[in-house]
Design an enzyme around this catalytic site. Structure first.
Site, mmCIF file in Angstrom:
data_model
loop_
_atom_site.group_PDB
_atom_site.id
_atom_site.type_symbol
_atom_site.label_atom_id
_atom_site.label_comp_id
_atom_site.label_asym_id
_atom_site.label_seq_id
_atom_site.Cartn_x
_atom_site.Cartn_y
_atom_site.Cartn_z
ATOM 1 N N SER A 226 46.521 11.451 49.432
ATOM 2 C CA SER A 226 46.324 12.105 50.727
ATOM 3 C C SER A 226 47.021 11.329 51.835
ATOM 4 C CB SER A 226 44.817 12.181 51.009
ATOM 5 O OG SER A 226 44.580 12.259 52.391
ATOM 6 N N ARG B 289 41.028 27.271 49.881
ATOM 7 C CA ARG B 289 42.248 28.090 49.961
ATOM 8 C C ARG B 289 42.561 28.823 48.666
ATOM 9 N NH1 ARG B 289 45.876 24.259 54.083
ATOM 10 N NH2 ARG B 289 44.918 25.171 55.939
ATOM 11 N N ARG C 292 46.172 29.068 58.037
ATOM 12 C CA ARG C 292 47.294 29.259 57.110
ATOM 13 C C ARG C 292 47.094 30.500 56.233
ATOM 14 N NH1 ARG C 292 50.461 25.295 58.720
ATOM 15 N NH2 ARG C 292 49.535 23.249 59.013
ATOM 16 N N ASP D 203 50.363 22.543 51.994
ATOM 17 C CA ASP D 203 49.874 23.518 52.976
ATOM 18 C C ASP D 203 50.523 24.887 52.786
ATOM 19 O OD1 ASP D 203 48.225 21.611 54.040
ATOM 20 O OD2 ASP D 203 49.575 21.072 55.667
ATOM 21 N N GLN E 104 46.499 11.824 54.972
ATOM 22 C CA GLN E 104 45.510 11.502 56.007
ATOM 23 C C GLN E 104 44.780 10.213 55.658
ATOM 24 O OE1 GLN E 104 43.097 15.015 56.248
ATOM 25 N NE2 GLN E 104 44.700 16.208 57.257
HETATM 26 C C1 S3P Z 1 48.301 16.093 56.817
HETATM 27 C C2 S3P Z 1 48.252 15.823 55.467
HETATM 28 C C3 S3P Z 1 47.898 16.836 54.457
HETATM 29 C C4 S3P Z 1 47.908 18.259 55.020
HETATM 30 C C5 S3P Z 1 47.307 18.342 56.379
HETATM 31 C C6 S3P Z 1 47.986 17.417 57.367
HETATM 32 C C7 S3P Z 1 48.724 15.004 57.714
HETATM 33 O O1 S3P Z 1 46.636 16.531 53.946
HETATM 34 O O2 S3P Z 1 47.246 19.149 54.147
HETATM 35 O O3 S3P Z 1 47.445 19.688 56.863
HETATM 36 O O4 S3P Z 1 49.081 15.296 58.879
HETATM 37 O O5 S3P Z 1 48.711 13.844 57.293
HETATM 38 P P1 S3P Z 1 46.394 15.355 52.868
HETATM 39 O O6 S3P Z 1 45.635 14.291 53.580
HETATM 40 O O7 S3P Z 1 45.627 16.043 51.781
HETATM 41 O O8 S3P Z 1 47.722 14.841 52.387
#
Ligand code: S3P
Length: 431
Positions: free
Chosen positions: A171, A349, A391, A318, A173
């Site tokens: 991830s 989703r 989305r 996404d 994030q």
């Molecule tokens: C994001 C990372 C993705 C994505 C999200 C935005 C980001 O999630 O789905 O819309 O800005 O770092 P993950 O944390 O699952 O990679």
């Protein structure tokens, strides 16, 4: 297209023809969150231009303001004076934005600023232990609600120490939360397991004065480090462009060009998938630093099914629901696997896509970590649920362009999360 007065449902009619230069797409949402949060952490004044106009990035702006930054917005330009943060008097409301919440948990833990983070009903169902647990391993004190969800309370605690964190989920994030925490740690934090998740944080932090090393596939941040103000222009969002590119791929005879898009390879899985499916795809890179940027042109050609496997998922994450829609107009069965993560996004989703596609007459099978879509049967008009997920609402609008009759998307106001002008921009593409 008709909107109900409350904007809660939108009907999109099939398109006879589409073409030309797509309207300006919004600034990249992922990069805008980062620019706003990093500027909010930096001493001095930063200017961020072409910032994403949606509600998600507005949540990040409000939160850094509550933490003590001064944020002045003038259209798509934002002037931010950041610096030391103080504990906010009220909880930080992250709205629908997982990026805001996860980034701030890491940043607050690193800075040892006490705060409670809350979100809307969707965000309050999403997993936060994946951030809290690795941060505990660095010495942070973080409490979540019983299900490992928001509200999340970050305590001031002791300074964080270094360590090696292996992420159980690839991830971006989470990797970003850990890097932000590491900027306040006393020591070296090594992060492994990011795989091919988007790497904007590692690319952008040096722009704000923070050193990030790459050791093989690992990311290393040696704390403590200081953020310095920077001026940053946000490139167009490839995840927003994807809807126009999908439209160009499925409407017979269509050709569309989207300009000034972020072309970071960690975001181009969908463009790559369209090409593999047989669409005409042309990329032109116009600049490189700190993120590659340029134009994408897509033209309609007969499409065939493809298979998406786990290693490819982060770069198309996404856009997978939209891929499901495109697959309904391709010959053969498209399969998506290794994408269980889709179940813990703004909605489940997989479930929302499968329900909507079925209502449209699509041949779709749900599996735990993905879906199969067999194309060839034309989709019909119907009313579908967006699940309150921007989305999905936009993906069903694209499905409508080649359906046999208009499609009504319920709870369509959620497009304001990432692309407030989506439905009027869509109408501008018709020829
Ligand atoms: C994001 C990372 C993705 C994505 C999200 C935005 C980001 O999630 O789905 O819309 O800005 O770092 P993950 O944390 O699952 O990679």
């Amino acid at each position: 297209m008709t909107n109900t007065q409350t904007q809660l449902a939108t009907t999109v009619a099939p398109a006879r023809a589409l073409g030309g230069l797509a309207p300006n797409i919004p600034g990249d949402k992922s990069i805008s969150h980062r620019a706003v949060i990093f500027a909010g952490m930096a001493e001095g004044v930063s200017h961020v231009t072409n910032v994403a106009p949606g509600e998600d990035v507005a949540s990040s702006m409000r939160c850094v303001e509550q933490l003590g930054a001064s944020v002045q917005r003038d259209g798509l330009a934002v002037r931010i004076r950041g610096g030391a943060w103080q504990a906010p008097a009220e909880p930080l409301d992250c709205g629908n934005s997982g990026t805001t919440m996860r980034f701030l948990i890491g940043a607050l833990a690193g800075r040892r600023v006490e705060a409670t983070l809350i979100g809307d009903a969707s965000l309050s169902r999403r997993p936060m232990l994946r951030v809290a647990e690795p941060l505990h391993a660095l010495g942070a004190l973080i409490e979540t609600a019983a299900g490992g969800t928001a509200p999340v309370h970050v305590r001031a605690g002791h300074p964080l120490h270094g360590g090696h964190i292996h992420m159980n989920v690839a991830s971006a994030q989470l990797a970003s939360a850990l890097m932000l925490a590491a900027t306040g740690a006393n020591g070296r934090v090594t992060i492994s397991g990011a795989g091919s998740a988007r790497d904007h944080t590692a690319k952008m932090l040096p722009f704000f004065g923070v050193a990030v090393e790459r050791e093989g596939d690992d990311l290393v941040v040696v704390g403590p480090q200081h953020f310095r103000a920077a001026d940053f222009r946000v490139p167009g969002d490839p995840s927003a462009a994807a809807f126009w590119l999908a439209a160009a791929a499925i409407v017979p005879g269509a050709r569309l060009r989207v300009e000034n898009v972020n072309l970071n390879p960690t975001r181009l899985g969908f463009v790559d998938a369209l090409e593999r499916m047989g669409a005409g795809v042309q990329l032109t890179v116009t600049s490189e630093d700190p993120e590659p940027m340029g134009h994408i042109e897509v033209s309609a050609r007969p499409l065939r099914a493809i298979a998406i496997e786990e290693p490819e998922v982060p770069a198309i994450l996404d856009e997978l629901p939209l891929l499901g829609i495109v697959a309904a107009y391709a010959t053969g069965t498209t399969t998506v696997r290794g994408a269980r993560e889709l179940r813990v996004k703004e909605s489940d989703r997989i479930a929302v896509l499968v329900n909507g596609l079925r209502k449209l007459g699509g041949a779709v099978t749900e599996v735990d970590d993905g879906f199969d879509v067999t194309g060839g049967t034309p989709l019909r008009g119907a009313t579908v649920e967006s699940g309150g997920d921007h989305r999905l609402a936009m993906a069903f609008a694209i499905a409508a362009l080649r359906a046999g009759a208009p499609v009504t998307i319920e709870d369509s106001g959620c497009v304001a999360i990432s692309h407030p002008s989506f439905f009027s921009d869509l109408e501008a593409l018709r020829r």
